[in-house]
Enzyme design. Structure first.
Site, PDB file in Angstrom:
ATOM      1  N   HIS A   1      -3.248   6.833   3.075  1.00  0.00           N
ATOM      2  CA  HIS A   1      -3.682   5.594   2.424  1.00  0.00           C
ATOM      3  C   HIS A   1      -5.041   5.205   3.011  1.00  0.00           C
ATOM      4  O   HIS A   1      -5.226   5.193   4.233  1.00  0.00           O
ATOM      5  CB  HIS A   1      -2.650   4.491   2.682  1.00  0.00           C
ATOM      6  CG  HIS A   1      -3.176   3.134   2.385  1.00  0.00           C
ATOM      7  ND1 HIS A   1      -3.769   2.831   1.178  1.00  0.00           N
ATOM      8  CD2 HIS A   1      -3.245   2.001   3.142  1.00  0.00           C
ATOM      9  CE1 HIS A   1      -4.168   1.569   1.206  1.00  0.00           C
ATOM     10  NE2 HIS A   1      -3.864   1.048   2.385  1.00  0.00           N
TER      11      HIS A   1
ATOM     12  N   ASN B   1     -10.271  -0.037   0.272  1.00  0.00           N
ATOM     13  CA  ASN B   1      -8.805   0.015   0.299  1.00  0.00           C
ATOM     14  C   ASN B   1      -8.291  -0.478  -1.064  1.00  0.00           C
ATOM     15  O   ASN B   1      -8.422  -1.656  -1.386  1.00  0.00           O
ATOM     16  CB  ASN B   1      -8.311  -0.885   1.441  1.00  0.00           C
ATOM     17  CG  ASN B   1      -6.800  -0.940   1.546  1.00  0.00           C
ATOM     18  OD1 ASN B   1      -6.083  -0.532   0.643  1.00  0.00           O
ATOM     19  ND2 ASN B   1      -6.312  -1.465   2.666  1.00  0.00           N
TER      20      ASN B   1
ATOM     21  N   CYS C   1       0.817  -1.229   0.000  1.00  0.00           N
ATOM     22  CA  CYS C   1       0.000   0.000   0.000  1.00  0.00           C
ATOM     23  C   CYS C   1       0.846   1.271   0.000  1.00  0.00           C
ATOM     24  O   CYS C   1       0.336   2.360  -0.265  1.00  0.00           O
ATOM     25  CB  CYS C   1      -0.926   0.011   1.204  1.00  0.00           C
ATOM     26  SG  CYS C   1      -1.916  -1.468   1.336  1.00  0.00           S
TER      27      CYS C   1
HETATM   28  O1  UT7 Z   1      -3.873  -1.492   3.604  1.00  0.00           O
HETATM   29  C1  UT7 Z   1      -3.107  -1.629   4.766  1.00  0.00           C
HETATM   30  C2  UT7 Z   1      -3.385  -2.864   5.468  1.00  0.00           C
HETATM   31  N1  UT7 Z   1      -4.659  -3.053   6.067  1.00  0.00           N
HETATM   32  C3  UT7 Z   1      -5.140  -2.322   7.092  1.00  0.00           C
HETATM   33  O2  UT7 Z   1      -4.673  -1.271   7.390  1.00  0.00           O
HETATM   34  C4  UT7 Z   1      -6.285  -2.900   7.893  1.00  0.00           C
HETATM   35  C5  UT7 Z   1      -6.059  -2.656   9.370  1.00  0.00           C
HETATM   36  N2  UT7 Z   1      -7.063  -3.271  10.227  1.00  0.00           N
HETATM   37  C6  UT7 Z   1      -8.353  -2.911  10.225  1.00  0.00           C
HETATM   38  O3  UT7 Z   1      -8.765  -2.053   9.490  1.00  0.00           O
HETATM   39  C7  UT7 Z   1      -9.264  -3.590  11.232  1.00  0.00           C
HETATM   40  O4  UT7 Z   1      -8.506  -4.345  12.135  1.00  0.00           O
HETATM   41  C8  UT7 Z   1     -10.342  -4.486  10.558  1.00  0.00           C
HETATM   42  C9  UT7 Z   1     -11.377  -3.616   9.858  1.00  0.00           C
HETATM   43  C10 UT7 Z   1      -9.701  -5.430   9.571  1.00  0.00           C
HETATM   44  C11 UT7 Z   1     -11.087  -5.296  11.617  1.00  0.00           C
HETATM   45  O5  UT7 Z   1     -11.654  -4.433  12.590  1.00  0.00           O
HETATM   46  P1  UT7 Z   1     -11.471  -4.734  14.139  1.00  0.00           P
HETATM   47  O6  UT7 Z   1     -12.239  -3.727  14.868  1.00  0.00           O
HETATM   48  O7  UT7 Z   1      -9.980  -4.783  14.399  1.00  0.00           O
HETATM   49  O8  UT7 Z   1     -12.161  -6.137  14.273  1.00  0.00           O
HETATM   50  P2  UT7 Z   1     -11.525  -7.507  14.787  1.00  0.00           P
HETATM   51  O9  UT7 Z   1     -10.589  -8.057  13.783  1.00  0.00           O
HETATM   52  O10 UT7 Z   1     -11.029  -7.284  16.169  1.00  0.00           O
HETATM   53  O11 UT7 Z   1     -12.828  -8.413  14.831  1.00  0.00           O
HETATM   54  C12 UT7 Z   1     -13.898  -8.128  15.716  1.00  0.00           C
HETATM   55  C13 UT7 Z   1     -14.988  -9.161  15.474  1.00  0.00           C
HETATM   56  C14 UT7 Z   1     -14.480 -10.602  15.396  1.00  0.00           C
HETATM   57  O12 UT7 Z   1     -15.438 -11.410  16.027  1.00  0.00           O
HETATM   58  P3  UT7 Z   1     -15.174 -11.987  17.511  1.00  0.00           P
HETATM   59  O13 UT7 Z   1     -13.910 -12.782  17.402  1.00  0.00           O
HETATM   60  O14 UT7 Z   1     -15.023 -10.770  18.381  1.00  0.00           O
HETATM   61  O15 UT7 Z   1     -16.399 -12.801  17.775  1.00  0.00           O
HETATM   62  C15 UT7 Z   1     -14.446 -10.895  13.932  1.00  0.00           C
HETATM   63  O16 UT7 Z   1     -14.624 -12.262  13.650  1.00  0.00           O
HETATM   64  O17 UT7 Z   1     -15.614  -8.903  14.206  1.00  0.00           O
HETATM   65  C16 UT7 Z   1     -15.646 -10.104  13.440  1.00  0.00           C
HETATM   66  N3  UT7 Z   1     -15.571  -9.756  12.023  1.00  0.00           N
HETATM   67  C17 UT7 Z   1     -16.659  -9.475  11.271  1.00  0.00           C
HETATM   68  N4  UT7 Z   1     -17.952  -9.439  11.561  1.00  0.00           N
HETATM   69  C18 UT7 Z   1     -18.804  -9.099  10.585  1.00  0.00           C
HETATM   70  C19 UT7 Z   1     -14.456  -9.636  11.255  1.00  0.00           C
HETATM   71  N5  UT7 Z   1     -14.821  -9.282   9.999  1.00  0.00           N
HETATM   72  C20 UT7 Z   1     -16.166  -9.181   9.996  1.00  0.00           C
HETATM   73  C21 UT7 Z   1     -17.100  -8.837   9.006  1.00  0.00           C
HETATM   74  N6  UT7 Z   1     -18.417  -8.804   9.348  1.00  0.00           N
HETATM   75  N7  UT7 Z   1     -16.749  -8.525   7.745  1.00  0.00           N
END
Ligand code: UT7
Length: 327
Positions: A254, A284, A112
């Site tokens: 980004h 993204n 990225c």
């Molecule tokens: O381009 C550069 C690289 N990428 C990034 O910069 C991405 C950086 N990270 C992020 O943007 C965030 O960490 C995410 C958007 C990917 C995830 O958000 P989060 O608030 O960190 O969520 P999490 O990974 O802690 O997941 C929270 C919960 C989980 O469920 P449990 O384990 O708490 O029951 C996930 O399984 O949300 C669940 N989850 C979803 N639920 C509904 C993960 N993806 C989804 C989804 N829909 N699409």
């Protein structure tokens, strides 16, 4: 004699994939995606479109904006993690499409951060060798080709698109890139990658069956690392140029996640209304995202000569970097 941005152009595919569409594909919800990422929809390229096709459309627009013919280009740099083929380079494939016969061409892989890295490499080439006059720098991605559409952790985040920038020497103007800070940390390769398809784990029936050719990401870890890296490199470029947060007209980060962008802006003391965001429409798009923003800012005349624009990026590698522009 300064190095200036003389043209910008971008392209996104026509097909729109909304959060409602994704609700039908994986267990997710529009509410979750909006509130956790800020993304509402993203573009998806047609099956027959490769990354070089997206890059070509963006390049034509940038060349027109710069009033430049493809034959005038000395160098073409394509930043991408979704190259058309492992080799030859997508830049060479693009060269043929454009008819840019004088240019030497190569791909640059910094995930990225690709456009920011490429701008620094491009301006360094212009500064170090007076034979080079015009360089085309492109961030282009068909991320839909490496997204696991059954993995809700990643498939809701990414989109396809391309953005191109022409940089050149101009006897009448000062440098538009005031300062640059780039960094990498290979200690975190595991938080964001595609496991197979390279020399470490070549493609096989087993790697396909195990879905090892798709993006893998430890979202929470990436989140924390991203904020710290973008904040520190942004501070460095502002300090080096003697420019304060109050003077920044636009922070162009980004477009990963609006919560990341908000956290970065807060720590830099830049109010949200001066943070450019279009990730609600495009998601993204990795190396393309900053260029997609720059093109909109320029086309919508949201920036005037002399304004300070701060670019900051972060991606797999890890890689990161910031560039302070004086428009
Ligand atoms: O381009 C550069 C690289 N990428 C990034 O910069 C991405 C950086 N990270 C992020 O943007 C965030 O960490 C995410 C958007 C990917 C995830 O958000 P989060 O608030 O960190 O969520 P999490 O990974 O802690 O997941 C929270 C919960 C989980 O469920 P449990 O384990 O708490 O029951 C996930 O399984 O949300 C669940 N989850 C979803 N639920 C509904 C993960 N993806 C989804 C989804 N829909 N699409």
């Amino acid at each position: 004699m300064g190095i200036i941005i003389s043209g910008i152009g971008s392209y996104v595919p026509e097909k729109v994939l909304t959060n409602a569409d994704l609700e039908k594909m994986v267990e997710t919800s529009d509410e979750w995606i909006r509130s956790r990422t800020g993304i509402e929809e993203r573009r998806v390229a047609a099956d027959e479109q490769a990354t070089s096709d997206l890059a070509y459309a963006a390049a034509l627009r940038a060349l027109e904006d710069a009033d430049t013919q493809a034959e005038e280009l000395d160098v073409i740099i394509v930043a991408s993690i979704t190259v058309d083929q492992v080799f030859p380079s997508t830049a060479c494939i693009l060269q043929k499409k454009l008819g840019a016969s004088r240019a030497f061409c190569f791909d640059l892989e910094a995930a990225c951060s690709g456009l920011v890295y490429s701008l620094e490499v491009g301006q360094s080439l212009l500064k170090s060798n007076h034979r080079y006059k015009k360089i085309l720098v492109i961030g282009a991605e068909k991320l839909s080709s490496i997204v696991d559409w059954s993995d809700r952790n990643t498939c809701v985040l990414f989109g396809d698109g391309a953005a191109a920038v022409v940089i050149e020497r101009d006897a009448e103007r000062d440098d538009c890139i005031l300062s640059t800070s780039l960094g990498s940390d290979g200690n975190h390769t595991e938080v964001l990658n595609i496991p197979a398809g390279g020399s470490r784990i070549p493609a096989s029936e087993q790697t396909v069956a195990e879905r090892l050719h798709y993006i893998r990401m430890a979202g929470r870890d990436v989140f924390k690392l991203a904020v710290n890296a973008m904040v520190s490199s942004s501070k460095e470029v502002m300090e080096e140029a003697g420019v304060t947060s109050e003077q920044i007209k636009w922070l162009v980060p980004h477009q990963a996640n609006y919560r990341i962008l908000k956290a970065v802006a807060q720590r830099l003391h830049i109010p949200e209304e001066r943070v450019y965001m279009n990730l609600n429409r495009f998601g993204n798009t990795s190396a393309a995202s900053i260029g997609l923003c720059l093109d909109e800012i320029a086309r919508d005349k949201l920036v005037s000569t002399g304004d300070y624009v701060l670019l900051t990026a972060f991606g797999g590698g890890l890689t990161w970097g910031s560039i302070l522009l004086k428009w």
